[in-house]
Design a protein around this motif. Structure first.
Motif, PDB file in Angstrom:
ATOM      1  N   ARG A  52       0.715  -1.241  -0.096  1.00 32.47           N
ATOM      2  CA  ARG A  52      -0.137   0.144   0.119  1.00 32.47           C
ATOM      3  C   ARG A  52       0.895   1.379  -0.234  1.00 32.47           C
ATOM      4  NH1 ARG A  52      -2.589   0.391   5.139  1.00 32.47           N
ATOM      5  NH2 ARG A  52      -1.128   1.854   5.733  1.00 32.47           N
ATOM      6  N   TRP A  87      -6.525   2.908  -5.577  1.00 32.93           N
ATOM      7  CA  TRP A  87      -6.730   1.374  -5.177  1.00 32.93           C
ATOM      8  C   TRP A  87      -6.941   1.090  -3.567  1.00 32.93           C
ATOM      9  CZ3 TRP A  87      -8.398  -2.092  -8.357  1.00 32.93           C
ATOM     10  CH2 TRP A  87      -8.188  -2.112  -9.753  1.00 32.93           C
ATOM     11  N   THR A  88      -7.682   0.704  -3.177  1.00 40.37           N
ATOM     12  CA  THR A  88      -7.761   0.050  -1.741  1.00 40.37           C
ATOM     13  C   THR A  88      -8.191  -1.237  -1.690  1.00 40.37           C
ATOM     14  OG1 THR A  88     -10.477   0.357  -1.899  1.00 40.37           O
ATOM     15  CG2 THR A  88      -9.495   2.267  -1.348  1.00 40.37           C
ATOM     16  N   ARG A 142     -11.366  -2.274  -3.343  1.00 42.79           N
ATOM     17  CA  ARG A 142     -11.453  -2.448  -4.625  1.00 42.79           C
ATOM     18  C   ARG A 142     -10.781  -3.745  -5.283  1.00 42.79           C
ATOM     19  NH1 ARG A 142      -9.822   2.510  -7.749  1.00 42.79           N
ATOM     20  NH2 ARG A 142     -10.145   1.157  -9.510  1.00 42.79           N
ATOM     21  N   ILE A 143      -9.578  -4.041  -4.480  1.00 42.62           N
ATOM     22  CA  ILE A 143      -8.945  -5.232  -4.934  1.00 42.62           C
ATOM     23  C   ILE A 143      -9.571  -6.439  -4.852  1.00 42.62           C
ATOM     24  CG2 ILE A 143      -7.203  -6.578  -4.101  1.00 42.62           C
ATOM     25  CD1 ILE A 143      -5.982  -4.052  -5.430  1.00 42.62           C
ATOM     26  N   LEU A 184      -0.738  -3.480  -7.302  1.00 44.64           N
ATOM     27  CA  LEU A 184      -1.678  -2.426  -7.467  1.00 44.64           C
ATOM     28  C   LEU A 184      -1.945  -1.590  -6.175  1.00 44.64           C
ATOM     29  CD1 LEU A 184      -4.668  -4.219  -9.436  1.00 44.64           C
ATOM     30  CD2 LEU A 184      -2.839  -2.719 -10.193  1.00 44.64           C
ATOM     31  N   ASN A 218      -0.553   1.734  -6.141  1.00 42.72           N
ATOM     32  CA  ASN A 218      -0.973   2.624  -7.359  1.00 42.72           C
ATOM     33  C   ASN A 218      -0.077   2.820  -8.308  1.00 42.72           C
ATOM     34  OD1 ASN A 218      -3.800   3.245  -6.324  1.00 42.72           O
ATOM     35  ND2 ASN A 218      -2.752   4.066  -4.613  1.00 42.72           N
ATOM     36  N   LEU A 257      -8.291  -4.403 -15.590  1.00 43.87           N
ATOM     37  CA  LEU A 257      -7.462  -3.494 -15.583  1.00 43.87           C
ATOM     38  C   LEU A 257      -7.142  -2.634 -16.888  1.00 43.87           C
ATOM     39  CD1 LEU A 257      -4.567  -4.966 -13.558  1.00 43.87           C
ATOM     40  CD2 LEU A 257      -5.983  -3.054 -12.764  1.00 43.87           C
TER      41      LEU A 257
END
Lengths: 250, 613, 233
Positions: free
Chosen positions: C101, C111-112, C115-116, C148, C151, C179
């Protein structure tokens, strides 16, 4: 009697079955290729044959005697020699000294404290070097050798104990395309004249199909196909899981 | 029954500070792969800092708490300085250089502590609130013991929470597994290394502070605890916090019961338990093999070759010169030179396993010392003549190396370094404690040479002859098949195994040969000095040997002689001029490591060799 | 977006790349094809800085990054998913994501973890599972997901389909197509031409460390002869 008989070989790492019951044979003077994608179990299988890993189960009979679970140096004494994927040579020594050491080991003279290595089986070492085409480089430090020549040197070292079976772990990996053929032709000639059985892994399909008389295909720790190169090349299962041209892949 | 419970509780209390030191050592190693010798020095400084802070506040419970807090904070700060100033430059260096560099910090801290706090033991005035007795099964135990018993698991739990519940902890665990991948995810590892080092240093400081109510702060704490912490880390499993706690408790309990039940053999018992554990579980109680993977030492050796013609001439000329020295030199010079020869043999034997075998020994003094004690004890207890005593020396040292080596060669890299050091420390403790046999710290006096060798020039010739022959034999072995097979095991162990070389056996025999050679020097040393003290077995002696090898150049034929001469010369000139010999030695080590990692001969001769290729 | 020029990389004395040139445009999926040992992995490792190129230049978003330390290259906005996946096996799925992260940069997609989990639904059900206890396909998803989380503006994928069962490969391809629709730039190293064909706009083919073929993916997929010559399929 087959030279090498592998029966029901198994090895698991923390629940993952890397090699899951493999059986095959290699005859004297025969050249057998093992192929499979990464993680198929080739390396694990190889390491068990050479003694670097102890199998969980199964037998490995070399010329009629079980070698499963022996240490690498004992297995070598039984007549199984190998080369490494990344050519492993003794970087602090000269080219000839590398071969001399292998010869001394074969004669169980590595505990000699007195006579310097310089004069010990130098002529035989040079003869082996000549066979792999390195005679002119005998005096050079290994560190100065181009990579392809280090692979050749490894072959000379592996032949020092007059092995019955030679294991080659990706013999042409890291060698430029132009030199691969020469290297493999050299190996083929050497083993043919000495009637040595050869078992090799390789990613280069030219090498596999050009030099393997028989091909074994591993997938997820199991043997999924075995046969002459033409049959393997045409086998739909093999095409799907290894050669990557199957129709249902996506 | 009550005795068992009370001893067990005392052992648990003892385990607390040992655990704090060991767990920090283990954490730092896990992330940075550096074994920090100075960790014991942080522990010692923690004790001193706590003493001073407590005194400044006026003692009592408040003083104790203030002391512990100050020690923790101060050591975190010092950790920052050491990591950023020194270690950060060493992460890519060979292990041996890293180890030696952190030992330089040990030397600097010893002088610093001596200068600030003086040579006297400093005992914390009694803290009444902590010594409140608690009755357990009719025995009175101080309240503080229970504080310590609780502290170990508390710290373990705290560290566990820190590592599992904070982002920092998650990053540390990730970096312990795969540093490259952590970098590929955009994390700057430098601050991770720095922070984990600070945490480790702070824990060691706290460990020193909490030990203060039980024992005074003194200048020997550093090497005492580091050897035990190494044992704890190796036994518990590198990188395992729970393993460190388990091993700390095990060691402390063994000591607690051993002292009461078998006072003479407590150390032997410790040794036996450690040995058994390492044979059964080479990676320690809770260690994992993948964390312990051996890292080959990365010296770039030169191709081996028989001595070149020029070198051979130089050696013969040099020997002729040395034979002529007594014709014009005085007694003192001859004695100093005899000492240099003896140390040259010591260094050459170490170079043999280090340079050719790739084995890092941090306890080579054990064999030098065993030789010295072997000779001295033969004279003292058996009335042996000098020649007999000099023959006894290599036998005793070689036997010691054969026994210790059997365990040591199973490990490699820093693990081997730690184990060799632990064995040396055990040997030292035996010599120190077995008063009736070794005279303890009074040593053995009156080990004089036979009359025919008593004059300085006669002893000079004796040393020169013995050392020359011994070094020549070592060179001979290096150039013989034995030496080549040993070198092969170092260059590419798997390759050598796959050529029929039993690498472990080869290493074991080499270790024993080196031990016997060092012991030969030790025997001469006993007669040169006329006495033997436990110092000959101690860690500083082992490090002196390493510094000599590094000074001369690890891969140079004449390295040991040049290293021994330079080192001894420096020591004699500098210690007569200043008290700060240890600081200077520390400075020299750091300079060697950072500026001349290939030694004097390597730096001077490197250019020429490079050109010849 | 990424421009590689004259790249040479060696391992010791064994040279792996011989003057490689490569251009990847913003929002493009570029397939990097070639057989085992052709130099694909080495090229990706050279870009992310895990091996240091001996010569040549690597320009990303207008900045020269060749020779920079890996973490700095990553912070420029390049994500790397290695061939071996290199999941932190002792860490849980959620913790693996936490390591990756980083706050979104200028053009980051934000991206969180939530969302992943939408993109890779199987991961959602195993947040607390240890990385070491996951199957190959799950590890592959996690490796991509972890990257991801930083970011990135571009990701380097090294043989994502390798060793995976066909069903898993399909799921992976679906996720990667998602993606791509979001505009992610991808350099995709593959041996599986069918897999690459589904995702890639263009293709670069390597052989023994040199670029042998550059063009649209469709053209390469149609050129049976070139495939036979270069990939031996």
């Amino acid at each position: 009697m087959s030279l090498l008989v592998v029966e029901g070989l198994r090895k698991a790492f923390g629940g993952v079955r890397a090699v899951d019951g493999i059986s095959f044979r290699v005859e004297a003077g025969e050249s057998v290729a093992i192929i499979g994608s990464n993680g198929a179990g080739k390396t694990t299988c190889f390491n068990m044959l050479c003694g670097q890993l102890k199998p969980d189960a199964g037998r490995i009979m070399l010329a009629g005697r079980d070698i499963a679970g022996l240490s690498p140096h004992r297995i070598w004494r039984r007549g199984l020699s190998r080369t490494f994927q990344v050519a492993a040579t003794f970087r602090s020594m000269r080219v000839r000294e590398n071969v001399q050491l292998a010869l001394l080991s074969h004669r169980r003279r590595t505990h000699g404290l007195w006579r310097p290595v310089v004069g010990l089986p130098a002529a035989e070492a040079d003869a082996l070097l000549a066979q792999v085409g390195l005679a002119a480089r005998a005096e050079q430090p290994v560190a100065a050798l181009p990579y392809a020549d280090r692979k050749r040197l490894e072959v000379a070292m592996a032949l020092a104990n007059a092995p019955r079976l030679l294991l080659l772990d990706e013999p042409t990996a890291g060698v430029a395309a132009g030199e691969r053929r020469a290297l493999m032709d050299l190996i083929s000639d050497l083993v043919r004249t000495r009637n040595i059985g050869v078992l090799f892994t390789e990613h280069d399909m030219d090498v596999v199909f050009g030099h393997g008389e028989r091909v074994i295909v591993l997938h997820e720790g199991r043997l999924v196909a075995e046969g002459p190169p033409e049959a393997i090349r045409a086998d739909p299962i093999v095409r799907e899981i290894y050669l990557g041209t199957g129709e249902q892949t996506c | 029954m009550s005795f068992v419970v009370v001893q067990a509780l005392t052992g648990l209390a003892d385990a607390a500070s040992l655990f704090l030191v060991a767990v920090g050592l283990s954490l730092v190693f896990g992330v940075s792969r550096i074994v920090n010798f100075a960790h014991g020095s942080f522990y010692m400084l923690g004790a001193y800092a706590a003493y001073s802070a407590s005194a400044a506040v006026g003692g009592g419970l408040l003083g104790f708490v203030a002391g512990a807090a100050t020690a923790t904070a101060a050591l975190a700060g010092l950790g920052l300085v050491v990591e950023v100033g020194l270690l950060r430059r060493l992460y890519a260096a060979p292990e041996l250089l890293q180890l030696v560099a952190t030992f330089a910090v040990v030397l600097l801290v010893q002088d610093l502590a001596l200068a600030v706090w003086g040579p006297e033991d400093l005992l914390l005035p009694r803290v009444p609130a902590l010594s409140e007795p608690i009755i357990v099964l009719g025995h009175r135990l101080p309240l503080y013991d229970f504080v310590l018993i609780a502290l170990g698991p508390l710290v373990l739990a705290g560290l566990w929470l820190l590592l599992s519940r904070t982002r920092w902890g998650i990053l540390i665990r990730a970096a312990t597994e795969d540093r490259e991948m952590v970098a590929a995810l955009g994390i700057d590892q430098r601050w991770l290394f720095t922070s984990v080092f600070c945490l480790g240093a702070a824990l060691a400081g706290l460990g020193g502070a909490i030990h203060l109510p039980r024992e005074p702060a003194n200048l020997m704490m550093d090497l005492g605890i580091i050897a035990e912490a190494f044992v704890v880390v190796v036994v518990g499993g590198m990188g395992s916090m729970a393993g460190a706690y388990l091993a700390a408790v095990l060691i402390a309990e063994l000591r607690a019961f051993g002292i009461v039940l078998f006072p003479e053999i407590t150390l032997v018992l410790l040794f036996a338990v450690m040995a058994v554990i390492l044979v059964v579980r080479p990676y320690g109680l809770l260690g994992r093999p993948d964390v312990a993977g051996p890292q080959p030492s990365s010296f770039d050796p030169h191709p081996a070759s028989a001595a070149r013609q020029g070198l051979r001439l130089a050696i013969v000329a040099g020997l002729v010169g040395l034979v002529a020295v007594p014709l014009f030199a005085g007694g003192f010079t001859l004695q100093v030179m005899s000492e240099i020869f003896i140390f040259a043999l010591f260094a050459a034997s170490l170079q043999f396993i280090l340079g050719i075998g790739g084995m890092i020994s941090f306890g080579h003094a054990a064999y030098f010392g065993l030789g010295a004690y072997g000779a001295a004890l033969a004279v003292h207890h058996l009335n042996a003549s000098m020649p007999l005593a000099l023959i006894a020396a290599p036998l005793v040292g070689g036997l010691g190396a054969l026994v210790y080596g059997w365990f040591c060669v199973r490990l490699s890299g820093v693990y081997m370094a730690m184990l060799t050091l632990a064995f040396a420390q055990i040997t030292w403790s035996v010599a120190f404690q077995w008063y009736d046999f070794t005279g303890g710290d009074n040593g053995i006096l009156g080990v004089w040479p036979a009359p025919w060798a008593a004059s300085p020039s006669a002893f000079y010739y004796l040393s020169l002859a013995v050392v020359t022959i011994a070094i020549w034999l070592l060179r001979r072995i290096s150039a013989a098949p034995f030496g080549f097979a040993l070198r092969a095991g170092r260059d590419a162990g798997d390759r050598a195994e796959a050529l029929g070389v039993d690498v472990r056996r080869q290493r074991w025999l080499a270790f024993s040969v080196a031990g016997a050679a060092a012991a030969t020097g030790g025997g001469l040393y006993a007669f040169l000095k006329g006495s033997v003290f436990p110092d000959v077995l101690a860690i500083p002696m082992s490090v002196d040997g390493l510094v000599m090898v590094l000074l001369g150049g690890i891969d140079r034929a004449l390295g040991p002689l040049v290293g021994a001469a330079t080192f001894t010369g420096l020591k004699i000139t500098i210690s007569s001029a200043t008290d700060l010999w240890r600081s200077l030695l520390g400075g020299i080590i750091i300079a060697v490591v950072l500026i001349f990692p290939r030694g004097i001969l390597g730096t001077v001769g490197g250019q020429r060799r490079g050109g010849a290729k | 977006m990424l421009s590689v020029h004259g790249l040479e990389t060696c391992y010791g004395s064994a040279q792996a790349l011989f003057g490689v040139d490569l251009e990847v445009a913003d929002g493009e999926v570029m397939a990097l094809l070639g057989r085992n040992g052709a130099g694909k992995s080495t090229l990706l490792k050279s870009i992310i800085g895990l091996v240091h190129p001996a010569a040549g230049s690597i320009v990303f978003a207008g900045e020269e990054i060749a020779g920079d330390p890996t973490h700095r290259i990553s912070r420029h906005g390049i994500g790397y998913v290695p061939e071996e996946r290199r999941i932190f096996t002792g860490l849980s799925v959620a913790e693996n994501l936490a390591v990756g992260r980083r706050p979104p940069g200028g053009s980051g997609a934000g991206w969180t973890a939530e969302r992943i989990y939408e993109l890779f639904p199987p991961l959602s059900a195993m947040r607390r599972r240890r990385g070491g206890a996951m199957s190959g396909g799950e590890q592959q998803m996690l490796a991509i997901a972890r990257t991801l989380m930083g970011n990135p503006r571009m990701i380097l994928l090294d043989e994502p389909s390798q060793g995976l069962a066909p069903r898993v490969v399909t799921a992976l391809a679906n996720a990667l197509e998602g993606l791509k629709r979001q505009g992610m730039t991808v350099l995709l190293s593959e041996q599986n031409v069918r897999f690459a064909e589904r995702l890639a706009d263009r293709a670069t083919v390597l052989e023994t460390g040199q670029v042998r073929w550059v063009g649209t993916m469709a053209a390469f997929a149609a050129d049976i002869e070139a495939q036979h010559d270069l990939l031996h399929v």
